[in-house]
Design a protein around this motif. Structure first.
Motif, short mmCIF file in Angstrom:
data_model
loop_
_atom_site.label_atom_id
_atom_site.label_comp_id
_atom_site.label_asym_id
_atom_site.label_seq_id
_atom_site.Cartn_x
_atom_site.Cartn_y
_atom_site.Cartn_z
N LYS A 239 -6.48 -2.53 9.32
CA LYS A 239 -5.77 -3.80 9.27
C LYS A 239 -4.41 -3.74 8.58
CE LYS A 239 -9.18 -5.93 11.28
NZ LYS A 239 -9.05 -6.44 12.68
N THR A 240 -4.08 -2.60 7.98
CA THR A 240 -2.78 -2.47 7.32
C THR A 240 -2.12 -1.17 7.77
OG1 THR A 240 -3.46 -1.17 5.37
CG2 THR A 240 -3.88 -3.55 5.29
N ASP A 241 -0.92 -0.93 7.27
CA ASP A 241 -0.23 0.32 7.60
C ASP A 241 -0.41 1.37 6.51
OD1 ASP A 241 1.30 -0.74 5.59
OD2 ASP A 241 3.23 -0.41 6.58
N LYS A 242 -1.38 1.17 5.63
CA LYS A 242 -1.57 2.10 4.51
C LYS A 242 -2.01 3.49 4.99
CE LYS A 242 -0.37 -0.47 1.11
NZ LYS A 242 0.88 -0.13 0.35
N ARG A 243 -2.52 3.59 6.21
CA ARG A 243 -2.89 4.91 6.73
C ARG A 243 -1.66 5.79 6.90
NH1 ARG A 243 -2.48 1.47 10.89
NH2 ARG A 243 -1.40 2.17 12.78
N LEU A 244 -0.47 5.16 6.96
CA LEU A 244 0.78 5.90 7.12
C LEU A 244 1.32 6.40 5.78
CD1 LEU A 244 2.54 3.58 9.73
CD2 LEU A 244 1.13 5.59 10.16
N TYR A 245 0.74 5.94 4.69
CA TYR A 245 1.17 6.37 3.35
C TYR A 245 0.30 7.55 2.94
CZ TYR A 245 4.01 2.16 2.85
OH TYR A 245 4.96 1.17 3.01
#
Length: 310
Positions: A239-245
């Protein structure tokens, strides 16, 4: 879920006549199977081949089980195993008498270390991506698997808590509190399962049953905490873009999982190890602190990566 103080004397497993599927082992199968399913959904989203999914499963299983075993040996019971080296990887015990024990004695801190090492080699040799790329994604499966491992501990009546007093969640762990020899001696029943059943159900042994203290179901407290950790990681990925961090999800996993472990240790009975030498905290708490700090480090240092470089 309120237990209102229950008496816990579960059967060992599902008896097929020629073989017993032990609930403890079954929970490990569920943990790895669910982990494979969750990781498959992630691999489909990331457009990775299913062949690489099968490989990560093999690396994860071998790394987790081997690390968990060695973690128990070196962190909690080295004084015994240093003189019984053959028993480290064999499902038997030679002293005080020969006994088939199965593969018991597993430590989650050792499993975590070996899991990270296994994923590092998997990322380099099979996936050809940065190690943190895979660590950010398999932590979801790892956290979920931890729920079922702790349920297995509950079925196995191991890693029990301290006396719960008047707390409503107290559990009488008959099989871990009363030794097999004492149960047989007090009841005169040679079949250990029948002996334990008699103690819990026959009023004749009410005094013996009364002597068993109510303990905190520490395994269930930990499993409950892992449910929330799993949900948080799942939501962060989907649900967020934290996988890209890079490193953020891995760091979150370490910080949350071992924070749960740290606080549950306050109601766990001693598991041994080096806590007597260091004092103040339990062995599990001392081992958890570095994991939490490393997790916070990865969270703070995480940077957004728009592509997935090799």
């Amino acid at each position: 879920m309120i237990f209102s103080k229950i008496i816990w004397n579960p059967i060992e497993g599902i008896d097929l006549g020629f073989f017993i599927i032990r609930f403890y082992s079954l929970m490990f199968v569920v943990a790895f199977s669910l982990g494979w399913y969750l990781t498959k959904k992630i691999y489909i989203r990331e457009k990775l081949s299913m062949e690489k999914l099968d490989s990560v499963f093999i690396y994860a299983v071998i790394g987790t089980l081997l690390g968990a075993r060695l973690g128990h040996v070196f962190f909690y019971d080295w004084e015994y195993y240093r003189n019984n080296l053959l028993e480290i990887l064999l499902p038997i015990r030679f002293k005080p008498e020969f006994e088939f024990t199965g593969f018991t004695g597993l430590a989650s801190h050792g499993a975590a270390i070996a899991f990270v090492i296994a994923m590092y080699y998997y990322a380099k040799k099979v996936l050809h991506k940065h190690p943190l790329w895979i660590m950010d994604r398999v932590t979801i499966a790892a956290a979920t698997g931890g729920i079922f491992v702790r349920l297995g501990n509950f079925f196995n009546s191991e890693i029990v808590g301290k006396p719960s007093g008047d707390f409503s969640l107290g559990v009488k762990f008959i099989r871990s509190t009363l030794s097999k020899s004492k149960a047989v001696k007090e009841t005169g029943i040679k079949n250990i399962n029948e002996a334990y059943t008699a103690i819990t159900e026959n009023p004749k042994y009410s005094d013996l049953l009364e002597s068993v203290p109510y303990l905190h179901p520490a395994q269930l407290y930990e499993a409950f905490g892992y449910i929330f950790v799993s949900l948080i990681l799942w939501l962060l990925y989907w649900k967020t873009d934290k996988r890209l961090y890079r490193g953020f999800l891995f760091g979150t996993y370490l910080a949350l999982i071992f924070t749960v472990r740290f606080f549950v240790e306050y109601v766990k009975s001693s598991q041994g190890g080096f806590e007597n030498a260091l004092g103040i905290l339990s062995t599990g708490q001392w081992l958890s602190i570095p994991f939490v700090l490393v997790g916070l480090y990865f969270i703070v240092r995480a940077k957004k990566i728009n592509e997935n470089p090799k």
